[in-house]
Design an enzyme around this catalytic site. Structure first.
Site, PDB file in Angstrom:
ATOM      1  N   HIS A  13      43.711  56.616  38.337  1.00  0.00           N
ATOM      2  CA  HIS A  13      44.315  57.921  38.019  1.00  0.00           C
ATOM      3  C   HIS A  13      45.824  57.984  38.269  1.00  0.00           C
ATOM      4  CE1 HIS A  13      43.954  58.086  42.343  1.00  0.00           C
ATOM      5  NE2 HIS A  13      44.805  59.088  42.335  1.00  0.00           N
ATOM      6  N   GLY A  15      47.923  55.666  37.138  1.00  0.00           N
ATOM      7  CA  GLY A  15      48.590  54.912  36.084  1.00  0.00           C
ATOM      8  C   GLY A  15      49.017  55.785  34.914  1.00  0.00           C
ATOM      9  N   LEU A  16      49.584  55.141  33.912  1.00  0.00           N
ATOM     10  CA  LEU A  16      50.072  55.856  32.720  1.00  0.00           C
ATOM     11  C   LEU A  16      48.943  56.666  32.070  1.00  0.00           C
ATOM     12  CD1 LEU A  16      52.176  56.299  30.415  1.00  0.00           C
ATOM     13  CD2 LEU A  16      51.443  54.122  29.464  1.00  0.00           C
ATOM     14  N   VAL A  17      47.854  55.994  31.752  1.00  0.00           N
ATOM     15  CA  VAL A  17      46.756  56.663  31.051  1.00  0.00           C
ATOM     16  C   VAL A  17      45.972  57.565  32.007  1.00  0.00           C
ATOM     17  CG1 VAL A  17      44.644  56.318  29.691  1.00  0.00           C
ATOM     18  CG2 VAL A  17      46.574  54.735  29.412  1.00  0.00           C
ATOM     19  N   GLY A  18      45.625  57.030  33.181  1.00  0.00           N
ATOM     20  CA  GLY A  18      44.811  57.780  34.140  1.00  0.00           C
ATOM     21  C   GLY A  18      45.452  59.103  34.541  1.00  0.00           C
ATOM     22  N   SER A 109      42.023  47.282  23.950  1.00  0.00           N
ATOM     23  CA  SER A 109      43.426  47.394  23.534  1.00  0.00           C
ATOM     24  C   SER A 109      43.613  46.733  22.171  1.00  0.00           C
ATOM     25  CB  SER A 109      44.304  46.689  24.563  1.00  0.00           C
ATOM     26  OG  SER A 109      45.622  46.643  24.100  1.00  0.00           O
ATOM     27  N   SER A 110      44.566  47.247  21.403  1.00  0.00           N
ATOM     28  CA  SER A 110      44.823  46.662  20.068  1.00  0.00           C
ATOM     29  C   SER A 110      45.272  45.205  20.189  1.00  0.00           C
ATOM     30  CB  SER A 110      45.897  47.471  19.339  1.00  0.00           C
ATOM     31  OG  SER A 110      47.102  47.451  20.070  1.00  0.00           O
ATOM     32  N   CYS A 111      45.872  44.840  21.355  1.00  0.00           N
ATOM     33  CA  CYS A 111      46.419  43.487  21.462  1.00  0.00           C
ATOM     34  C   CYS A 111      45.340  42.427  21.706  1.00  0.00           C
ATOM     35  CB  CYS A 111      47.508  43.425  22.530  1.00  0.00           C
ATOM     36  SG  CYS A 111      46.869  43.708  24.174  1.00  0.00           S
ATOM     37  N   TYR A 138      44.485  38.367  29.434  1.00  0.00           N
ATOM     38  CA  TYR A 138      44.171  39.804  29.408  1.00  0.00           C
ATOM     39  C   TYR A 138      43.138  40.086  28.304  1.00  0.00           C
ATOM     40  CZ  TYR A 138      45.362  44.772  28.553  1.00  0.00           C
ATOM     41  OH  TYR A 138      45.340  46.125  28.361  1.00  0.00           O
ATOM     42  N   LYS A 142      39.330  41.650  28.595  1.00  0.00           N
ATOM     43  CA  LYS A 142      38.958  42.893  27.904  1.00  0.00           C
ATOM     44  C   LYS A 142      37.785  42.666  26.942  1.00  0.00           C
ATOM     45  CE  LYS A 142      41.796  46.103  29.325  1.00  0.00           C
ATOM     46  NZ  LYS A 142      41.291  47.322  29.929  1.00  0.00           N
ATOM     47  N   PRO A 165      42.875  51.465  22.198  1.00  0.00           N
ATOM     48  CA  PRO A 165      44.157  52.122  21.932  1.00  0.00           C
ATOM     49  C   PRO A 165      45.218  51.136  21.446  1.00  0.00           C
ATOM     50  CG  PRO A 165      43.398  52.467  24.202  1.00  0.00           C
ATOM     51  CD  PRO A 165      42.592  51.363  23.628  1.00  0.00           C
ATOM     52  N   THR A 166      46.106  51.662  20.622  1.00  0.00           N
ATOM     53  CA  THR A 166      47.290  50.905  20.223  1.00  0.00           C
ATOM     54  C   THR A 166      48.290  50.916  21.385  1.00  0.00           C
ATOM     55  OG1 THR A 166      48.895  50.667  18.452  1.00  0.00           O
ATOM     56  CG2 THR A 166      48.449  52.930  19.181  1.00  0.00           C
ATOM     57  N   ASN A 167      49.540  50.529  21.169  1.00  0.00           N
ATOM     58  CA  ASN A 167      50.555  50.552  22.244  1.00  0.00           C
ATOM     59  C   ASN A 167      50.796  51.990  22.702  1.00  0.00           C
ATOM     60  OD1 ASN A 167      51.394  47.681  21.943  1.00  0.00           O
ATOM     61  ND2 ASN A 167      51.899  48.445  19.914  1.00  0.00           N
ATOM     62  N   HIS A 181      56.174  47.421  29.320  1.00  0.00           N
ATOM     63  CA  HIS A 181      55.972  47.264  27.880  1.00  0.00           C
ATOM     64  C   HIS A 181      57.274  47.565  27.132  1.00  0.00           C
ATOM     65  CE1 HIS A 181      51.501  47.825  28.689  1.00  0.00           C
ATOM     66  NE2 HIS A 181      51.616  46.658  28.095  1.00  0.00           N
TER      67      HIS A 181
HETATM   68  N1  NAP Z   1      49.696  50.944  28.314  1.00  0.00           N
HETATM   69  C1  NAP Z   1      49.313  50.571  27.114  1.00  0.00           C
HETATM   70  O1  NAP Z   1      50.126  50.388  26.197  1.00  0.00           O
HETATM   71  C2  NAP Z   1      47.854  50.361  26.806  1.00  0.00           C
HETATM   72  C3  NAP Z   1      47.488  50.041  25.486  1.00  0.00           C
HETATM   73  C4  NAP Z   1      46.160  49.835  25.200  1.00  0.00           C
HETATM   74  C5  NAP Z   1      45.212  49.928  26.194  1.00  0.00           C
HETATM   75  N2  NAP Z   1      45.587  50.234  27.461  1.00  0.00           N
HETATM   76  C6  NAP Z   1      44.540  50.279  28.486  1.00  0.00           C
HETATM   77  O2  NAP Z   1      44.573  51.505  29.190  1.00  0.00           O
HETATM   78  C7  NAP Z   1      44.176  51.279  30.532  1.00  0.00           C
HETATM   79  C8  NAP Z   1      45.204  51.902  31.478  1.00  0.00           C
HETATM   80  O3  NAP Z   1      46.472  51.293  31.236  1.00  0.00           O
HETATM   81  P1  NAP Z   1      47.812  51.899  31.851  1.00  0.00           P
HETATM   82  O4  NAP Z   1      48.890  51.573  30.887  1.00  0.00           O
HETATM   83  O5  NAP Z   1      47.582  53.279  32.292  1.00  0.00           O
HETATM   84  O6  NAP Z   1      48.010  50.938  33.098  1.00  0.00           O
HETATM   85  P2  NAP Z   1      48.773  51.262  34.482  1.00  0.00           P
HETATM   86  O7  NAP Z   1      49.791  52.314  34.282  1.00  0.00           O
HETATM   87  O8  NAP Z   1      49.218  49.949  35.012  1.00  0.00           O
HETATM   88  O9  NAP Z   1      47.626  51.850  35.399  1.00  0.00           O
HETATM   89  C9  NAP Z   1      46.599  51.053  35.872  1.00  0.00           C
HETATM   90  C10 NAP Z   1      45.968  51.727  37.059  1.00  0.00           C
HETATM   91  O10 NAP Z   1      44.968  50.851  37.572  1.00  0.00           O
HETATM   92  C11 NAP Z   1      45.061  50.846  38.976  1.00  0.00           C
HETATM   93  N3  NAP Z   1      44.576  49.594  39.523  1.00  0.00           N
HETATM   94  C12 NAP Z   1      44.971  48.338  39.193  1.00  0.00           C
HETATM   95  N4  NAP Z   1      44.299  47.439  39.936  1.00  0.00           N
HETATM   96  C13 NAP Z   1      43.482  48.147  40.755  1.00  0.00           C
HETATM   97  C14 NAP Z   1      42.564  47.789  41.772  1.00  0.00           C
HETATM   98  N5  NAP Z   1      42.350  46.521  42.091  1.00  0.00           N
HETATM   99  N6  NAP Z   1      41.904  48.777  42.425  1.00  0.00           N
HETATM  100  C15 NAP Z   1      42.123  50.084  42.129  1.00  0.00           C
HETATM  101  N7  NAP Z   1      42.971  50.480  41.166  1.00  0.00           N
HETATM  102  C16 NAP Z   1      43.650  49.524  40.488  1.00  0.00           C
HETATM  103  C17 NAP Z   1      46.543  51.021  39.276  1.00  0.00           C
HETATM  104  O11 NAP Z   1      46.688  51.499  40.598  1.00  0.00           O
HETATM  105  P3  NAP Z   1      48.122  51.505  41.304  1.00  0.00           P
HETATM  106  O12 NAP Z   1      48.900  52.547  40.566  1.00  0.00           O
HETATM  107  O13 NAP Z   1      47.837  51.891  42.696  1.00  0.00           O
HETATM  108  O14 NAP Z   1      48.675  50.121  41.142  1.00  0.00           O
HETATM  109  C18 NAP Z   1      46.925  52.047  38.205  1.00  0.00           C
HETATM  110  O15 NAP Z   1      46.669  53.343  38.648  1.00  0.00           O
HETATM  111  C19 NAP Z   1      44.009  49.778  30.715  1.00  0.00           C
HETATM  112  O16 NAP Z   1      42.658  49.443  30.599  1.00  0.00           O
HETATM  113  C20 NAP Z   1      44.766  49.211  29.550  1.00  0.00           C
HETATM  114  O17 NAP Z   1      44.215  48.002  29.148  1.00  0.00           O
HETATM  115  C21 NAP Z   1      46.885  50.465  27.805  1.00  0.00           C
END
Ligand code: NAP
Length: 322
Positions: A13, A15-18, A109-111, A138, A142, A165-167, A181
């Site tokens: 929660h 992170g960016l998406v959470g 992810s799209s990638c 990665y 996935k 999701p895309t980027n 990114h």
């Molecule tokens: N960003 C993109 O462009 C994109 C595109 C397509 C799909 N996605 C998918 O969307 C999802 C979320 O991505 P995001 O961009 O939001 O990533 P993010 O900002 O890096 O957030 C990831 C979250 O996961 C937590 N986390 C990582 N390792 C952990 C662990 N061992 N135990 C507990 N928590 C952990 C992190 O906690 P901390 O904050 O404490 O480190 C952070 O809150 C991912 O599955 C990603 O593959 C993202």
């Protein structure tokens, strides 16, 4: 069916998406949102994850936790990208199955589609060809997560939806030049170059075309997926695991993206393209018609989304430099 009082665990929660999903569900008045920081619950540890599920009586799970990063981070730490993502998703999906969750949302992810997929990429392109080398670890993790979801779905009849999701870009992104990114990385470079009156170097030729979605549009797609009835899903997917692309359908070249960011920031220096750096796949946009069939569509235009993100980032950098 999800209710306002349902017990919903948003893993990742911060992170960016959470963080965007958490904000949206709070706004919609969901009153039993379950969150936990990484230092209290490391999702790589099965024993602790199992205990947490048991104690919290989780009903719905949104998996936003993952090890995520840009090309440089992915190529430098493939071991961690493969292992940590496998651990996190294995533990969460195992518990989703064990504790009979009402619905789980897993994010691909799209990638992770093959490098030479025909565009716009359809969901059935998964595993149809060779992966992009720079994020192979990665992608493999996935893909294993999607396959595990599919097996749990068909073997045990559990309710899981995988979104692709895309980027994504948004306010709560990783703005470090080296590990972030493309959009947050470029914003940081432009802000820094403006401050220091320097030129900006963009990695690659600037020619590749990419699709970008604002994170709040992705949260809405997650929300639609949480609420959609099993009956409606069954009509589209029958006995298949629901796998749904989430994108805008619009492409922009990295060069035009850099120009757009430069204009919003009012950057006056030169933009130089480092052609020694690999470009990655030339074009990579998704066919998101299935997701649109479920009643979702993106609302935030790229320029509007970038203006929002840049203005928030500007304020943050200004505060930090005071
Ligand atoms: N960003 C993109 O462009 C994109 C595109 C397509 C799909 N996605 C998918 O969307 C999802 C979320 O991505 P995001 O961009 O939001 O990533 P993010 O900002 O890096 O957030 C990831 C979250 O996961 C937590 N986390 C990582 N390792 C952990 C662990 N061992 N135990 C507990 N928590 C952990 C992190 O906690 P901390 O904050 O404490 O480190 C952070 O809150 C991912 O599955 C990603 O593959 C993202």
């Amino acid at each position: 069916m999800i209710k306002k009082k349902s017990r919903i665990f948003i893993a990742g929660h911060n992170g960016l998406v959470g963080s965007s999903v958490l904000g949206l569900l709070k706004k919609k008045n969901y009153s039993n949102l379950i969150i936990e920081n990484k230092r209290n619950l490391d999702l790589r540890n099965y024993h602790n994850v199992d205990k947490f599920f048991k104690k919290k009586k989780i009903e719905f799970l949104i998996i936003c936790a993952a090890r995520v990063g840009g090309i440089m981070a992915n190529s430098k730490y493939p071991t961690e990208f493969l292992l940590e993502n496998l651990q996190i998703q294995n533990n969460l999906l195992t518990c989703a199955n064990k504790y009979n969750l009402k619905r789980t949302i897993f994010l691909g992810s799209s990638c992770i589609y093959p490098k030479y997929s025909k565009t716009p990429i359809k969901e059935n392109n998964l595993l149809n060809g060779k992966l992009e080398k720079t994020n192979e670890a990665y992608a493999l993790a996935k893909i294993a997560g999607i396959k595990l979801s599919q097996f749990i779905y068909s073997q045990y009849g559990k309710d899981i939806i995988c979104l692709m999701p895309t980027n994504i870009y948004g306010t709560n992104d990783n703005f470090q030049e080296k590990t972030g990114h493309v959009i947050p990385g470029l914003i940081t470079k432009f802000l820094k170059a403006k401050r220091n009156r320097k030129d900006v170097e963009v990695l690659g030729t600037g020619k590749p075309l990419r699709e970008f979605l604002h994170v709040d549009d992705l949260s809405n797609a997650i929300y639609v997926s949480l609420k959609i009835s099993k009956k409606k899903l069954k009509k589209i997917f029958d006995s298949e695991l629901p796998l749904l692309n989430v994108g805008t359908g619009q492409n922009i070249s990295i060069k035009n993206l850099a120009n757009l960011i430069s204009k919003i920031i009012n950057f006056k220096g030169k933009i130089l393209f480092n052609k020694q750096f690999p470009d990655g796949t030339y074009k990579k946009n998704l066919d998101s018609r299935l997701m649109r069939k479920l009643g979702w569509s993106p609302k935030i235009k790229l320029k509007e989304g970038l203006e929002k993100v840049i203005s928030k980032r500007y304020q943050k950098v200004k505060r930090a430099n005071r």
